[in-house]
Scaffold this motif. Sequence first.
Motif, PDB file in Angstrom:
ATOM      1  N   GLY A  63      54.063  -3.302 -28.461  1.00 37.25           N
ATOM      2  CA  GLY A  63      55.302  -2.735 -28.977  1.00 37.25           C
ATOM      3  C   GLY A  63      55.100  -1.275 -29.267  1.00 37.25           C
ATOM      4  O   GLY A  63      54.154  -0.644 -28.767  1.00 37.25           O
ATOM      5  N   THR A  64      55.965  -0.741 -30.099  1.00 39.77           N
ATOM      6  CA  THR A  64      55.882   0.672 -30.440  1.00 39.77           C
ATOM      7  C   THR A  64      56.337   0.884 -31.882  1.00 39.77           C
ATOM      8  O   THR A  64      57.125   0.109 -32.419  1.00 39.77           O
ATOM      9  CB  THR A  64      56.721   1.529 -29.456  1.00 39.77           C
ATOM     10  OG1 THR A  64      56.544   2.905 -29.765  1.00 39.77           O
ATOM     11  CG2 THR A  64      58.180   1.192 -29.515  1.00 39.77           C
ATOM     12  N   ILE A  65      55.804   1.928 -32.478  1.00 42.18           N
ATOM     13  CA  ILE A  65      56.172   2.299 -33.837  1.00 42.18           C
ATOM     14  C   ILE A  65      56.017   3.811 -33.961  1.00 42.18           C
ATOM     15  O   ILE A  65      55.155   4.402 -33.300  1.00 42.18           O
ATOM     16  CB  ILE A  65      55.296   1.574 -34.888  1.00 42.18           C
ATOM     17  CG1 ILE A  65      55.848   1.776 -36.295  1.00 42.18           C
ATOM     18  CG2 ILE A  65      53.837   1.983 -34.777  1.00 42.18           C
ATOM     19  CD1 ILE A  65      55.234   0.827 -37.334  1.00 42.18           C
ATOM     20  N   GLY A  66      56.865   4.403 -34.758  1.00 41.10           N
ATOM     21  CA  GLY A  66      56.737   5.839 -34.943  1.00 41.10           C
ATOM     22  C   GLY A  66      57.854   6.399 -35.792  1.00 41.10           C
ATOM     23  O   GLY A  66      58.686   5.664 -36.332  1.00 41.10           O
ATOM     24  N   PHE A  67      57.855   7.716 -35.877  1.00 49.20           N
ATOM     25  CA  PHE A  67      58.895   8.415 -36.613  1.00 49.20           C
ATOM     26  C   PHE A  67      59.962   8.863 -35.626  1.00 49.20           C
ATOM     27  O   PHE A  67      59.723   9.756 -34.813  1.00 49.20           O
ATOM     28  CB  PHE A  67      58.301   9.607 -37.377  1.00 49.20           C
ATOM     29  CG  PHE A  67      57.421   9.181 -38.513  1.00 49.20           C
ATOM     30  CD1 PHE A  67      57.980   8.737 -39.707  1.00 49.20           C
ATOM     31  CD2 PHE A  67      56.039   9.183 -38.395  1.00 49.20           C
ATOM     32  CE1 PHE A  67      57.186   8.317 -40.759  1.00 49.20           C
ATOM     33  CE2 PHE A  67      55.231   8.765 -39.436  1.00 49.20           C
ATOM     34  CZ  PHE A  67      55.813   8.332 -40.622  1.00 49.20           C
ATOM     35  N   ASN A  68      61.111   8.224 -35.676  1.00 48.53           N
ATOM     36  CA  ASN A  68      62.228   8.599 -34.802  1.00 48.53           C
ATOM     37  C   ASN A  68      62.720   9.995 -35.127  1.00 48.53           C
ATOM     38  O   ASN A  68      63.229  10.698 -34.262  1.00 48.53           O
ATOM     39  CB  ASN A  68      63.380   7.602 -34.936  1.00 48.53           C
ATOM     40  CG  ASN A  68      63.031   6.245 -34.384  1.00 48.53           C
ATOM     41  OD1 ASN A  68      62.126   6.100 -33.569  1.00 48.53           O
ATOM     42  ND2 ASN A  68      63.750   5.230 -34.835  1.00 48.53           N
ATOM     43  N   ASP A  69      62.563  10.370 -36.378  1.00 46.62           N
ATOM     44  CA  ASP A  69      62.997  11.694 -36.816  1.00 46.62           C
ATOM     45  C   ASP A  69      62.079  12.162 -37.933  1.00 46.62           C
ATOM     46  O   ASP A  69      61.638  11.357 -38.761  1.00 46.62           O
ATOM     47  CB  ASP A  69      64.452  11.640 -37.322  1.00 46.62           C
ATOM     48  CG  ASP A  69      64.980  13.003 -37.714  1.00 46.62           C
ATOM     49  OD1 ASP A  69      64.935  13.922 -36.871  1.00 46.62           O
ATOM     50  OD2 ASP A  69      65.413  13.166 -38.870  1.00 46.62           O
TER      51      ASP A  69
END
Length: 185
Positions: A81-87
Motif C-alpha cells: 500500500g502507500t502512506i504519506g502526507f498528501n499536503d
Amino acid sequence: MLIHKIDQEISLRMLNIDDAEEFFNLTINSKPYLKEWLGWLDYVECIEDTAQNITARLKAFAENGGYPRSFAIIYKDHIAGTIGFNDINKTNKIGTIGYWLGENFQGKGIMSKAFKSLIDYGFKDLALNKIEVSVAVGNKKSRALPERFGFVVEGEIRQAEWLYDHYVDHVIYGLLSNEWKKLCN
C-alpha cells in the motif's frame, strides 16, 4: 528517510519508476475493495497512469527539500500500500496524512506500524507542529487508526468528498507535536 525498516517484515520506502507495474497491479487487484472509500480509482486505467503518479511523488520529494512526502509500504518485499502526507502546509507546519492498503494485506497490523512510523517522521524529521487526518465518517477501519494513536476529533465536514455517485462527510482528526511527545513517554 528514503528507506525506513519498521520490523523484520515491514518497511517504508520511496516509490520509484520501476515500481509502476507492481503498484498498478496492487491498485487494480484491490480496486473493488478500495472503491468504497477512494474516489480516484477510475482514473487508474494503465501502468502509465501509475508511472505518472510516481513521477509526481518524486517531484514532490525534490520540492520538499529532499524529504519524501509519501512512501510505499513494503511487506515481505512486496508493495502492500502507500502512506504519506498528501499536503504539507509549511507556514503553519501542518501535515495531512493519507493512506491505503491492498485488500490482501489487511488484518496483519501493517498499517498501524506504518502510521506510527509516519507520525514519528512528521514530528521529528519534518518538524511539523500538527498532523491531520481526514476520513469519511463511515470508514470505520480508517478512522480506527487516528483514534488508536491519540488524535482528537476536531470537527466534521459535510459533503467533503464525491465518491462516484454520492457525497460523503469527513471527520477531521488532529494531533499536536506536544501531545505525541506525551503519548510516547
